[in-house]
Enzyme design. Structure first.
Site, PDB file in Angstrom:
ATOM      1  CG  ASP A   1     -18.663  30.747  22.483  1.00 39.59           C
ATOM      2  OD1 ASP A   1     -19.745  31.195  22.714  1.00 39.59           O
ATOM      3  OD2 ASP A   1     -18.907  29.103  22.890  1.00 39.59           O
TER       4      ASP A   1
ATOM      5  N   GLY B   1     -24.307  34.869  23.210  1.00 40.37           N
ATOM      6  CA  GLY B   1     -24.144  34.521  24.060  1.00 40.37           C
ATOM      7  C   GLY B   1     -23.375  35.790  23.999  1.00 40.37           C
TER       8      GLY B   1
ATOM      9  CD  GLN C   1     -24.708  31.639  16.277  1.00 37.69           C
ATOM     10  OE1 GLN C   1     -24.940  31.922  15.268  1.00 37.69           O
ATOM     11  NE2 GLN C   1     -25.534  31.778  17.437  1.00 37.69           N
TER      12      GLN C   1
HETATM   13  P1  IMP Z   1     -27.748  25.987  16.903  1.00 35.76           P
HETATM   14  O1  IMP Z   1     -27.555  26.903  16.266  1.00 35.76           O
HETATM   15  O2  IMP Z   1     -28.746  26.508  18.549  1.00 35.76           O
HETATM   16  O3  IMP Z   1     -28.869  24.927  16.088  1.00 35.76           O
HETATM   17  O4  IMP Z   1     -26.269  24.749  17.727  1.00 35.76           O
HETATM   18  C1  IMP Z   1     -26.111  24.218  16.254  1.00 35.76           C
HETATM   19  C2  IMP Z   1     -24.350  24.495  16.677  1.00 35.76           C
HETATM   20  O5  IMP Z   1     -24.141  25.393  16.866  1.00 35.76           O
HETATM   21  C3  IMP Z   1     -24.480  23.681  18.292  1.00 35.76           C
HETATM   22  O6  IMP Z   1     -22.988  23.067  18.244  1.00 35.76           O
HETATM   23  C4  IMP Z   1     -24.256  24.677  19.251  1.00 35.76           C
HETATM   24  O7  IMP Z   1     -23.570  24.482  20.347  1.00 35.76           O
HETATM   25  C5  IMP Z   1     -23.469  25.773  18.366  1.00 35.76           C
HETATM   26  N1  IMP Z   1     -23.844  26.852  18.266  1.00 35.76           N
HETATM   27  C6  IMP Z   1     -25.198  27.895  18.754  1.00 35.76           C
HETATM   28  N2  IMP Z   1     -25.032  28.937  19.161  1.00 35.76           N
HETATM   29  C7  IMP Z   1     -23.493  29.025  19.255  1.00 35.76           C
HETATM   30  C8  IMP Z   1     -22.649  30.684  20.259  1.00 35.76           C
HETATM   31  O8  IMP Z   1     -23.135  31.628  20.149  1.00 35.76           O
HETATM   32  N3  IMP Z   1     -21.315  29.747  20.643  1.00 35.76           N
HETATM   33  C9  IMP Z   1     -20.747  29.143  20.456  1.00 35.76           C
HETATM   34  N4  IMP Z   1     -21.832  28.027  19.627  1.00 35.76           N
HETATM   35  C10 IMP Z   1     -22.961  27.775  19.484  1.00 35.76           C
END
Ligand code: IMP
Length: 437
Positions: free
Chosen positions: A14, A41, A224
């Site tokens: 983000d 996102g 990420q």
């Molecule tokens: P996952 O990727 O859905 O398995 O989530 C694992 C961790 O990564 C969680 O803490 C999510 O909130 C974080 N996360 C995954 N994608 C994003 C992103 O695009 N931005 C910020 N945090 C993310």
């Protein structure tokens, strides 16, 4: 000569990478995603219009650029089709400009079901995932039982492999699996949609290497952030892929020797979504003010983001892991109101200063942060486009971050639109870009 750069998030995602990729795209021919999936996102605002891209690289918003999804990405065909539909409705021409690796692993229905069940089972210790099925899909990939996009080429083989894959998870863990006819129907339903992505499938590694051989300019877009990287992040509170720059090589099939530079994107402060240690988190009114001013709510999940101050030890760690050659600072204007800005400059644990970012999340959870307080500028910086126009204290703040992290700041973002961007024209890297066109 070809150009090959990787852009990564320095923090927990983000950081505003979508906008920066969109701005940099002008200087590149091809933009590539190499890991993650629709958990990302990337928000991009073009002429007042807001796009949220979850899978397709933001390069797609620039006519004439090619967007590539590399083998390291886990693919939800339904999410990709929805994104394509939204772009089409917005008048963005995608045909011939999107390539998807035929080696991408597919997110299947049981992956999402399993993730929800696994998170519920962790209770208070949950990771706080995005529920997109990312983790379990990478589990199947590493377990060598996953389905890949190339498996969509033959319908009957796909059905067989789908049933094998769905059946390989313990039914009770996934909250009950459909069996017999229901499973066959689930496979048919999935295939009917997923096959629509086959025209985009190709061997991405061969394509990208050809592009580089032909002198094209390729930008890799990390999703990420480094601190969510599976190997190097705040494990286990991480995502399941290689978000750091090294992931670009394995996640797209190019040799590491191709990469010429790595751009790190960081907010002027810090945020994190989901659980896990966040040493410089600001609680109470300070954190709320940052959240409100920065509209810090997840682009994918809508969850409020935890907010805090710039964390030098974390950024330095990130700079080292990625081999950062340039730093981009975003959302500087969110700090405009502050009389004083705290910056975390060191961690202390059990009475001693740590000389590295700790591996153990519990240690990080319990560090005492030493802060340096810098004077705020309390003037409007929103939308500024020239470094000289920034208040002196804002320039000092940026210089301080660059000196502490040990990486030059080459660009500053002062708002969501493309033009609300400051390029450090005095920096050789920026001059080289400008010359390369
Ligand atoms: P996952 O990727 O859905 O398995 O989530 C694992 C961790 O990564 C969680 O803490 C999510 O909130 C974080 N996360 C995954 N994608 C994003 C992103 O695009 N931005 C910020 N945090 C993310």
């Amino acid at each position: 000569m070809s150009t090959c750069m990787v852009l990564v998030g320095v923090q927990w995602g983000d950081e505003g990478k979508g906008k920066i990729v969109d701005v940099l795209c002008e200087h590149f021919d091809t933009v590539v995603r190499y890991q993650g999936g629709a958990n990302a996102g990337h928000t991009v605002v073009v002429n007042g219009r807001r796009f949220i891209l979850q899978l397709i690289p933001s390069g797609i918003l620039r006519p004439g650029k090619t967007a590539v999804i590399g083998n390291g990405v886990v693919l939800d065909p339904d999410a990709l089709l929805r994104e394509l539909q939204a772009l089409k409705q917005a008048g963005v021409e995608v045909d011939g400009r999107l390539l998807v690796s035929d080696r991408c692993h597919l997110i299947l229905p049981h992956h999402r079901a399993h993730e929800v069940a696994a998170e519920a089972a962790r209770g208070a210790d949950k990771i706080g995932t995005t529920s997109k099925g990312i983790g379990p899909t990478y589990e199947d990939k590493a377990g060598r039982r996953g389905l890949r996009a190339c498996d969509l080429q033959d319908e009957q083989t796909f059905y067989r492999r789908f049933k094998e894959a769905e059946g390989s998870w313990r039914p009770e863990a996934a909250g009950g699996q459909p069996g017999g006819d229901a499973l066959q129907q689930a496979a048919v339903d999935y295939y009917q949609k997923a096959r629509l992505i086959t025209p985009f499938l190709t061997g991405v590694s061969a394509y990208l290497n050809r592009q580089l051989d032909d002198g094209k300019r390729v930008l890799f877009e990390g999703a990420q952030g480094t601190l969510l990287d599976l190997d190097h992040g705040t494990y286990p509170y991480v995502t399941s892929s290689s978000a750091a720059a090294g992931g670009a090589a394995t996640g797209a099939g190019i040799g590491p020797t191709r990469i010429q530079g790595v751009i790190g994107v960081s907010k002027a402060y810090a945020t994190r979504v989901g659980s896990g240690p966040f040493a410089t988190e600001a609680y109470g009114a300070d954190g709320e003010k940052l959240r409100e001013r920065g509209s810090e709510y997840g682009a994918v999940t809508g969850r409020p983001r935890r907010c805090g101050w710039f964390d030098v030890p974390a950024a330095r760690y990130s700079a080292r892991l990625n081999g950062l050659t340039a730093l981009v600072i975003t959302k500087l204007d969110i700090l405009d109101h502050l009389a004083e800005i705290p910056v975390g400059v060191a961690y202390e644990y059990e009475g001693r200063t740590l000389d590295d970012f700790p591996a153990d999340a519990e240690v990080l959870e319990n560090v005492r942060v030493t802060y340096r307080t810098l004077p705020g500028w309390q003037q409007n910086t929103f939308g500024l486009t020239r470094f000289e126009d920034l208040p002196e204290k804002a320039r000092d703040y940026l210089d301080f971050l660059a000196a502490e992290v040990g990486v030059p700041v080459v660009m500053v973002s002062t708002g969501p639109e493309r033009h609300q961007t400051i390029w450090r024209q005095d920096h050789p890297l920026v001059r080289a870009w400008a010359q390369a066109g």
